[in-house]
Design a protein around this motif. Structure first.
Motif, PDB file in Angstrom:
ATOM      1  N   ALA A 147     -94.859   0.874   1.876  1.00 55.27           N
ATOM      2  CA  ALA A 147     -93.837   0.950   2.926  1.00 55.27           C
ATOM      3  C   ALA A 147     -92.618   0.112   2.561  1.00 55.27           C
ATOM      4  CB  ALA A 147     -94.422   0.490   4.260  1.00 55.27           C
ATOM      5  N   VAL A 148     -92.854  -1.088   2.029  1.00 59.04           N
ATOM      6  CA  VAL A 148     -91.743  -1.939   1.598  1.00 59.04           C
ATOM      7  C   VAL A 148     -90.967  -1.263   0.476  1.00 59.04           C
ATOM      8  CG1 VAL A 148     -91.160  -4.126   0.482  1.00 59.04           C
ATOM      9  CG2 VAL A 148     -92.840  -4.082   2.327  1.00 59.04           C
ATOM     10  N   GLY A 149     -91.689  -0.629  -0.451  1.00 63.64           N
ATOM     11  CA  GLY A 149     -91.030   0.066  -1.554  1.00 63.64           C
ATOM     12  C   GLY A 149     -90.151   1.203  -1.077  1.00 63.64           C
ATOM     13  N   LEU A 169     -95.971  -7.374   7.145  1.00 64.32           N
ATOM     14  CA  LEU A 169     -96.641  -7.099   8.425  1.00 64.32           C
ATOM     15  C   LEU A 169     -95.677  -7.040   9.598  1.00 64.32           C
ATOM     16  CD1 LEU A 169     -99.705  -9.507   8.044  1.00 64.32           C
ATOM     17  CD2 LEU A 169     -99.704  -7.032   7.769  1.00 64.32           C
ATOM     18  N   ARG A 170     -94.393  -7.010   9.316  1.00 69.21           N
ATOM     19  CA  ARG A 170     -93.412  -7.139  10.405  1.00 69.21           C
ATOM     20  C   ARG A 170     -93.564  -6.065  11.486  1.00 69.21           C
ATOM     21  NH1 ARG A 170     -90.912  -5.792   5.788  1.00 69.21           N
ATOM     22  NH2 ARG A 170     -89.719  -3.855   5.651  1.00 69.21           N
ATOM     23  N   TRP A 171     -93.918  -4.840  11.100  1.00 70.61           N
ATOM     24  CA  TRP A 171     -94.067  -3.796  12.116  1.00 70.61           C
ATOM     25  C   TRP A 171     -95.334  -4.008  12.927  1.00 70.61           C
ATOM     26  CZ3 TRP A 171     -89.794  -1.769  13.245  1.00 70.61           C
ATOM     27  CH2 TRP A 171     -88.833  -1.529  12.276  1.00 70.61           C
ATOM     28  N   ILE A 172     -96.371  -4.511  12.292  1.00 63.12           N
ATOM     29  CA  ILE A 172     -97.589  -4.844  13.037  1.00 63.12           C
ATOM     30  C   ILE A 172     -97.290  -5.956  14.037  1.00 63.12           C
ATOM     31  CG2 ILE A 172     -99.899  -5.877  12.829  1.00 63.12           C
ATOM     32  CD1 ILE A 172    -100.187  -4.389  10.188  1.00 63.12           C
ATOM     33  N   ILE A 173     -96.480  -6.931  13.602  1.00 66.77           N
ATOM     34  CA  ILE A 173     -96.096  -8.034  14.492  1.00 66.77           C
ATOM     35  C   ILE A 173     -95.304  -7.499  15.680  1.00 66.77           C
ATOM     36  CG2 ILE A 173     -94.707 -10.139  14.670  1.00 66.77           C
ATOM     37  CD1 ILE A 173     -95.369 -10.617  11.668  1.00 66.77           C
ATOM     38  N   VAL A 174     -94.322  -6.649  15.395  1.00 64.98           N
ATOM     39  CA  VAL A 174     -93.474  -6.101  16.463  1.00 64.98           C
ATOM     40  C   VAL A 174     -94.303  -5.302  17.464  1.00 64.98           C
ATOM     41  CG1 VAL A 174     -91.640  -4.426  16.950  1.00 64.98           C
ATOM     42  CG2 VAL A 174     -91.362  -6.071  15.088  1.00 64.98           C
ATOM     43  N   VAL A 175     -95.169  -4.417  16.956  1.00 69.14           N
ATOM     44  CA  VAL A 175     -95.969  -3.573  17.849  1.00 69.14           C
ATOM     45  C   VAL A 175     -96.978  -4.407  18.633  1.00 69.14           C
ATOM     46  CG1 VAL A 175     -97.690  -1.729  17.900  1.00 69.14           C
ATOM     47  CG2 VAL A 175     -95.667  -1.506  16.443  1.00 69.14           C
ATOM     48  N   THR A 176     -97.678  -5.305  17.926  1.00 68.02           N
ATOM     49  CA  THR A 176     -98.697  -6.127  18.600  1.00 68.02           C
ATOM     50  C   THR A 176     -98.071  -7.002  19.684  1.00 68.02           C
ATOM     51  OG1 THR A 176     -99.997  -6.209  16.565  1.00 68.02           O
ATOM     52  CG2 THR A 176    -100.520  -7.838  18.248  1.00 68.02           C
ATOM     53  N   PHE A 177     -96.984  -7.690  19.327  1.00 70.24           N
ATOM     54  CA  PHE A 177     -96.332  -8.557  20.305  1.00 70.24           C
ATOM     55  C   PHE A 177     -95.684  -7.737  21.421  1.00 70.24           C
ATOM     56  CE2 PHE A 177     -92.560 -10.838  21.836  1.00 70.24           C
ATOM     57  CZ  PHE A 177     -93.178 -11.969  22.342  1.00 70.24           C
ATOM     58  N   GLY A 178     -95.033  -6.633  21.042  1.00 70.60           N
ATOM     59  CA  GLY A 178     -94.323  -5.812  22.030  1.00 70.60           C
ATOM     60  C   GLY A 178     -95.225  -5.288  23.123  1.00 70.60           C
ATOM     61  N   PHE A 179     -96.395  -4.763  22.742  1.00 71.55           N
ATOM     62  CA  PHE A 179     -97.306  -4.221  23.741  1.00 71.55           C
ATOM     63  C   PHE A 179     -97.904  -5.321  24.608  1.00 71.55           C
ATOM     64  CE2 PHE A 179     -97.616  -0.340  21.052  1.00 71.55           C
ATOM     65  CZ  PHE A 179     -97.292   0.572  22.050  1.00 71.55           C
ATOM     66  N   VAL A 211    -102.044 -11.875  12.861  1.00 71.39           N
ATOM     67  CA  VAL A 211    -101.327 -12.028  11.591  1.00 71.39           C
ATOM     68  C   VAL A 211    -102.044 -13.018  10.681  1.00 71.39           C
ATOM     69  CG1 VAL A 211     -99.160 -12.821  10.542  1.00 71.39           C
ATOM     70  CG2 VAL A 211     -99.112 -11.380  12.585  1.00 71.39           C
ATOM     71  N   ALA A 212    -102.490 -14.143  11.247  1.00 65.95           N
ATOM     72  CA  ALA A 212    -103.210 -15.140  10.442  1.00 65.95           C
ATOM     73  C   ALA A 212    -104.483 -14.544   9.847  1.00 65.95           C
ATOM     74  CB  ALA A 212    -103.542 -16.364  11.288  1.00 65.95           C
ATOM     75  N   ALA A 213    -105.223 -13.783  10.641  1.00 63.89           N
ATOM     76  CA  ALA A 213    -106.460 -13.172  10.142  1.00 63.89           C
ATOM     77  C   ALA A 213    -106.169 -12.195   9.006  1.00 63.89           C
ATOM     78  CB  ALA A 213    -107.189 -12.459  11.287  1.00 63.89           C
ATOM     79  N   ILE A 214    -105.109 -11.398   9.137  1.00 67.99           N
ATOM     80  CA  ILE A 214    -104.780 -10.414   8.105  1.00 67.99           C
ATOM     81  C   ILE A 214    -104.345 -11.092   6.814  1.00 67.99           C
ATOM     82  CG2 ILE A 214    -103.182  -8.564   7.458  1.00 67.99           C
ATOM     83  CD1 ILE A 214    -103.215  -7.677  10.403  1.00 67.99           C
ATOM     84  N   VAL A 215    -103.479 -12.113   6.923  1.00 69.08           N
ATOM     85  CA  VAL A 215    -102.987 -12.746   5.689  1.00 69.08           C
ATOM     86  C   VAL A 215    -104.090 -13.559   5.006  1.00 69.08           C
ATOM     87  CG1 VAL A 215    -100.571 -12.759   6.429  1.00 69.08           C
ATOM     88  CG2 VAL A 215    -101.992 -14.761   6.877  1.00 69.08           C
ATOM     89  N   VAL A 216    -105.008 -14.130   5.780  1.00 72.16           N
ATOM     90  CA  VAL A 216    -106.137 -14.839   5.159  1.00 72.16           C
ATOM     91  C   VAL A 216    -107.056 -13.829   4.474  1.00 72.16           C
ATOM     92  CG1 VAL A 216    -108.218 -16.189   5.624  1.00 72.16           C
ATOM     93  CG2 VAL A 216    -106.049 -16.854   6.662  1.00 72.16           C
ATOM     94  N   ALA A 217    -107.318 -12.700   5.129  1.00 74.52           N
ATOM     95  CA  ALA A 217    -108.147 -11.663   4.510  1.00 74.52           C
ATOM     96  C   ALA A 217    -107.495 -11.128   3.241  1.00 74.52           C
ATOM     97  CB  ALA A 217    -108.393 -10.530   5.502  1.00 74.52           C
ATOM     98  N   ALA A 218    -106.154 -11.079   3.224  1.00 68.20           N
ATOM     99  CA  ALA A 218    -105.439 -10.588   2.042  1.00 68.20           C
ATOM    100  C   ALA A 218    -105.678 -11.474   0.825  1.00 68.20           C
ATOM    101  CB  ALA A 218    -103.941 -10.494   2.339  1.00 68.20           C
ATOM    102  N   GLU A 235     -95.697 -16.171  -1.537  1.00 69.47           N
ATOM    103  CA  GLU A 235     -96.559 -15.003  -1.329  1.00 69.47           C
ATOM    104  C   GLU A 235     -96.958 -14.868   0.130  1.00 69.47           C
ATOM    105  OE1 GLU A 235     -98.200 -11.574  -1.860  1.00 69.47           O
ATOM    106  OE2 GLU A 235     -97.229 -12.611  -3.529  1.00 69.47           O
ATOM    107  N   LEU A 236     -97.183 -15.988   0.809  1.00 73.74           N
ATOM    108  CA  LEU A 236     -97.474 -15.926   2.242  1.00 73.74           C
ATOM    109  C   LEU A 236     -96.305 -15.297   2.984  1.00 73.74           C
ATOM    110  CD1 LEU A 236     -99.140 -16.535   4.766  1.00 73.74           C
ATOM    111  CD2 LEU A 236     -98.213 -18.862   4.729  1.00 73.74           C
ATOM    112  N   GLY A 237     -95.090 -15.696   2.611  1.00 74.82           N
ATOM    113  CA  GLY A 237     -93.907 -15.100   3.226  1.00 74.82           C
ATOM    114  C   GLY A 237     -93.848 -13.600   2.994  1.00 74.82           C
TER     115      GLY A 237
END
Length: 198
Positions: free
Chosen positions: A154-156, A69-79, A97-104, A61-63
């Protein structure tokens, strides 16, 4: 209401919604205030892994959460990598990413009804100031569940496009995603109207 709740019997599932919300909030805040170093990136990732392991949700489930969150990762890291050193960009992205997945974990282990009840109880002390705890609790519950639900939608959309062999691109993705997002918003509005809120 569409949620990401995963039925389970682990200790986090059994924990009361109020203390669980407060505890996860503290973990998210702790991860968020870490400095931008390689060590902080490792600590943030380790905290996320430990939280999913001890909560019995598991690494699969963590995976899923990280992939969503891959697009959030790309945008956050890219900028950030454009303006900051690599160490800071990696650390900041990992912390986000850690904060979002823990909050999830809150929505993965707690039914929406239990969240509403916990928020209403917690906000009850503000009733004397004219605050309606039920309305505020509903808004908070909707806000908490909306981001992961939109990620799942979005994944769907992506999976449906791949199954049909459709051309993958930003424009081809945005229109169907907007349609399903607006449909979700419409269903949510109907649910709020049924509760006498809207």
């Amino acid at each position: 209401m569409l949620t990401l709740y995963r039925p389970g019997t682990g200790w986090l599932h059994r924990a009361p919604a109020g203390p669980k919300s407060f505890g996860l909030l503290l973990v998210v805040l702790a991860v968020s205030i870490l400095p931008s170093t390689w060590l902080s990136a490792a600590v943030g990732a380790a905290v996320a892994v430990v939280c999913y392991l001890v909560s019995s949700i598991g690494m699969v489930e963590l995976g899923r959460q990280v992939i969503s969150l891959r697009w959030i990762i790309v945008v956050t890291f890219g900028f950030q990598v454009v303006f900051l050193p690599m160490e800071s960009a990696v650390a900041n992205t990992t912390r986000v990413v850690a904060a979002i997945v823990v909050a999830a974990l809150l929505v993965l282990t707690t039914r929406v009804g239990d969240l509403l009840d916990a928020f209403e109880r917690g906000l009850g002390v503000f009733r004397r100031f004219g605050l309606d705890p039920q309305r505020v609790a509903l808004v908070l519950a909707v806000a908490i569940t909306t981001v992961p639900v939109l990620a799942r939608l979005a994944v769907g959309v992506r999976e449906a496009q791949r199954a049909r062999g459709a051309r993958l691109g930003v424009r081809a993705f945005v229109i169907p995603f907007l349609v399903v997002s607006l449909k979700h918003a419409d269903d949510l509005g109907d649910a709020l109207t049924a509760r006498g809120v809207a």
